[in-house]
Write an enzyme that holds these catalytic residues in place. Sequence first.
Site: not given
Ligand code: NAD
Length: 478
Positions: A176, A207, A209-210, A212-213, A251, A285, A385
């Site tokens: 996803k 889709g 996160g809440p 599909v994730g 990550e 990140c 962050e």
């Molecule tokens: P996000 O957490 O909002 O979303 C990441 C993914 O998780 C998306 O696919 C989203 O749809 C899904 N998601 C959101 N809520 C969810 C839930 N409740 N259950 C399951 N899945 C869910 O993050 P973002 O805004 O897309 O990305 C930015 C963040 O990612 C920053 O905090 C950044 O530091 C982090 N990041 C970390 C790394 C690393 O390797 N450590 C790399 C890139 C980004």
Amino acid sequence: MAVATEIQVRDKLYIGGEWVDPSGSETLDVVNSTTEEVIGRIPQSTPQDVDKAVAAARQAFESWSQTSLKDRADCMRQISGALAARSEEIGALVSQELGMPLKLSVQIQAGLPTMTFGSMPQLLEHVVWEQEVGNSQIVREPVGVVGAITPWNYPLHQIALKVAPAIAVGCTVVLKPSEVAPLNAFVLAEIIDEVGLPAGVFNLVTGTGPVVGEAIASHAGIDMVSFTGSTRAGKRVSELAAQSVKPVALELGGKSANVILDDADLQAAVTDGMAKCYLNSGQTCSALTRMLVPRAKLEEAERIAAAVAEQTKVGDPFEEDTRLGPLVSDVQRERVRGYIQKGIDEGAKLVAGGAEAPDGLDRGYFVRPTVFSDVKNGMTIAQEEIFGPVLSIIPYDDEEDAIRIANDSVYGLAGGVWSGDEERAKRVARRIRTGQIEINGGVFNPLAPFGGYKQSGHGREAGSFALEEFLQVKSMQL
Ligand code: NAD
């Protein structure tokens, strides 16, 4: 030009080796971060679509996990070759979705995934698949069906970091991608389809996160979840996965410190540190967002940083001289502007940028390259962050104080140390609790393990460590 000619409508999911209709009719728009226009549309999948994808992946696992290393290595080479052939297209697509300047986007957003898939054949050769311990034969086996959930900031890179090693070691995958920058994931699915990976080895559901994730994280048919994204969502994924005791690799976010010691070349250190903070408009990140400088050199560091910020050309990612594109979305822009205002309100010294829109850029999610100085590490801008082009310069008293400040964070993803004496820099680096750290601006190594300490997550991606993540260990007593 950043203007899309026509909207890319992706109305099918890739499940079981076929492009299939989603079970629902809801869709999500994808927006160009520079023009604010809709450039794409994707399905909002449902938990039923996830069920279907998991069933396909489970079925495929039986035979894929038994294929030869050579066959899997050949697939990886073919995927890498096809990605390379479409690198200009992928780079331009991600520039539209995300706003990264085009040249950089082709290099990073298309180049890294190509490299990741391409590195698999060699990495596979170095896995210790079998070993003897006394009367036991120890074998490594693929963990099973992997649920991969990825963010928008390096969208295809984050996908490749999971999909390539998982498939290479014999797992099957339900992916996803981020709903904010998902179009590049469809390109990968097209490539995988053309290469002819067996049906069900790779499945794409799209889709939010809440919906599909969470369906992926809690699915009984998924053996492991690999998640990259915010710490907030990572915690939720862990909670859900715990119900079926699945291993989870996380990550997550960062607030990394760049420690400039008193014997460092200040001009070089500040200039390089600014680039590491502003890469991808600060949406990285591992961005070095806290710059720690000796108190006696604070003013000089401020001057250098302010000059760099003022020279940083903000604008259309498709223009040659642009160094900083927009942020990914209006939500992200408002969040970052809110943090800048918070920094001002909490009393940090604003030396460049600010919360208002950059001049002449009324359209697009642009934010001014911003530098705060005399920041206290307890301030919100030093602890949270921000994910935008905002640098916090923090003064310290001595080396011990610098190490203490660097470690005074819930995060532990990355960092930097600058010194005229490399051994001294390494001594300091060993005491900073992060998963990776660069010495005197040491360049990013895509084969070095990448991951976090503390709330930046657990597990490692990239290079040979990535393969270990997707393997189980079995011991047979003879
Ligand atoms: P996000 O957490 O909002 O979303 C990441 C993914 O998780 C998306 O696919 C989203 O749809 C899904 N998601 C959101 N809520 C969810 C839930 N409740 N259950 C399951 N899945 C869910 O993050 P973002 O805004 O897309 O990305 C930015 C963040 O990612 C920053 O905090 C950044 O530091 C982090 N990041 C970390 C790394 C690393 O390797 N450590 C790399 C890139 C980004």
